[in-house]
Design an enzyme around this catalytic site. Structure first.
Site, PDB file in Angstrom:
ATOM      1  N   CYS A 136       0.665  -1.063   0.134  1.00  0.00           N
ATOM      2  CA  CYS A 136      -0.194  -0.113   0.029  1.00  0.00           C
ATOM      3  C   CYS A 136       0.912   1.279  -0.120  1.00  0.00           C
ATOM      4  CB  CYS A 136      -0.711  -0.110   1.172  1.00  0.00           C
ATOM      5  SG  CYS A 136      -1.859   1.377   1.421  1.00  0.00           S
ATOM      6  N   CYS A 141      -0.494   4.114   2.047  1.00  0.00           N
ATOM      7  CA  CYS A 141      -0.226   4.133   3.463  1.00  0.00           C
ATOM      8  C   CYS A 141       1.099   4.243   3.780  1.00  0.00           C
ATOM      9  CB  CYS A 141      -0.692   2.621   4.155  1.00  0.00           C
ATOM     10  SG  CYS A 141      -2.194   2.038   3.503  1.00  0.00           S
ATOM     11  N   ASP A 142       1.939   3.607   3.228  1.00  0.00           N
ATOM     12  CA  ASP A 142       3.462   3.770   3.554  1.00  0.00           C
ATOM     13  C   ASP A 142       4.367   4.603   2.860  1.00  0.00           C
ATOM     14  OD1 ASP A 142       2.674   1.717   5.430  1.00  0.00           O
ATOM     15  OD2 ASP A 142       2.961   0.143   4.058  1.00  0.00           O
TER      16      ASP A 142
END
Ligand code: NAP
Length: 312
Positions: A140, A143-144
């Site tokens: 992701c 997200c990261d």
């Protein structure tokens, strides 16, 4: 909801999965006056909520952030009276009357069910992938990505997700190398053109990851193999983002729900599955195109078909 409440109230419609298909089914179910609950194990929006920008959803000419679109769908569903519960479905009895769904030790009953569980990232299953998951291996970018400022990154895959997320990662990374197992991308041409024009994006063709290696600080390199000439190589990198396609989240379903060879749910054009009163919509369904736009269309169709089914 208490155990007792969950046991005694029979919903007209339980929607399993709160991505774009499930949330749209919630909008239609709630608006039709059906007693509806959406069961979702994560945040509303599913994979769409993990997408930085959605550019091809109608109505948003400048594009819209995935989390924002997801929250708007969630607000619309709950405004029309659909309940939303954070729950991971453990088992189901879909042939019973009413249908039984068990989650977090509670039992939910419903007259009809829509399965909209979507799909999740497929693993490469190579050494180091699990070991470094969360320490440099990610599925992701939204997200990261921000954890990888100034790093050299590897993205695996050649589909829309790989190319779109590689472009997103260039906001943070020093460089992004897309490693693809063939010599041409599967991604839409508009994404291919953008990636080719981006000076931070490099391609390594005809190659697969054999091992992800690192140290106690995280990922340090990927070992790759050229599938045409067998040559082996190494890419120094601080992170690996894997976009090797998806697998449907259908493990909890009984064998009576017909599925394709790759485990996607088979429906007819009314989105009915092989079990009466059970419908499927969105990415968990066997179909050739997976877009937010057709997921919401299917959510609407499934809920309207549930209304007709319950009226019968
Ligand atoms: P996908 O289209 O299935 O692409 C997966 C990619 O990973 C393919 O290039 C595939 O290679 C490669 N791959 C599969 N297994 C591999 C392995 N073991 N090792 C190395 N590479 C492997 O999956 P996706 O990109 O996640 O997209 C899923 C769906 O969402 C698609 O329908 C896509 O169109 C849609 N989507 C749309 C958008 C958008 O419209 N903006 C954005 C994201 C996703 P091959 O090409 O050789 O098979």
């Amino acid at each position: 909801m208490s155990d007792n409440q969950a046991q005694t109230s029979v919903y007209d419609l339980i929607i399993i999965g709160g991505g774009p298909a499930g949330l749209t089914a919630g909008i239609y179910g709630g608006r039709a006056g059906l007693k509806t609950v959406i069961m979702e194990q994560g945040i509303p929006g599913g994979q769409a909520a993990q997408t930085e920008k959605i550019e091809n959803f109608p109505g948003f000419p400048e594009g819209i952030d995935g989390p924002e679109l997801s929250m708007k769908m969630y607000e619309q569903a709950t405004r029309f009276g659909a309940e939303f519960t954070n729950a991971s479905v453990e088992s189901v009895d879909l042939e019973a009357t009413p249908k039984v769904i068990r989650a977090y030790g509670e039992t939910y009953l419903a007259r009809a069910v829509i399965i909209a569980t979507g799909a999740k990232p497929r693993r490469l299953n190579v050494p180091g992938e699990e070991e470094y998951s969360g320490r440099g291996v990610s599925y992701c970018a939204t997200c990261d990505g921000a954890f990888f400022k100034g790093e050299d990154l590897v993205v695996v895959g050649g589909g829309d997700s790989a190319v779109e997320e590689a472009l997103f990662l260039t906001h943070y990374a020093k460089s992004v190398t897309i490693v693809h197992r063939r010599d041409e991308l599967r991604a839409q041409k508009v994404l291919q053109d953008r990636a080719s024009a981006n000076p931070k994006v490099n391609f390594i063709w005809n190659s697969v990851i054999e091992k992800i290696d690192g140290d106690d600080k995280g990922v340090r390199r990927c070992l790759i193999r050229n599938v045409v000439n067998g040559e082996k190589g190494e890419i120094p990198c601080g992170g690996v983002f894997i976009y090797a396609g998806t697998a449907p989240a259908t493990e909890f379903l009984p064998a009576s729900i017909a599925r394709s060879q790759d485990r996607y749910i088979v429906t007819n054009e009314n989105l009915e599955t092989s079990v009466a009163g059970v419908f499927a919509a969105g990415d968990c369904r066997a179909k050739p195109v997976r877009q937010v736009a057709n997921a919401v269309g299917e959510g609407a169709v499934a809920a309207i078909m549930v209304e007709k089914y319950l009226a019968r």
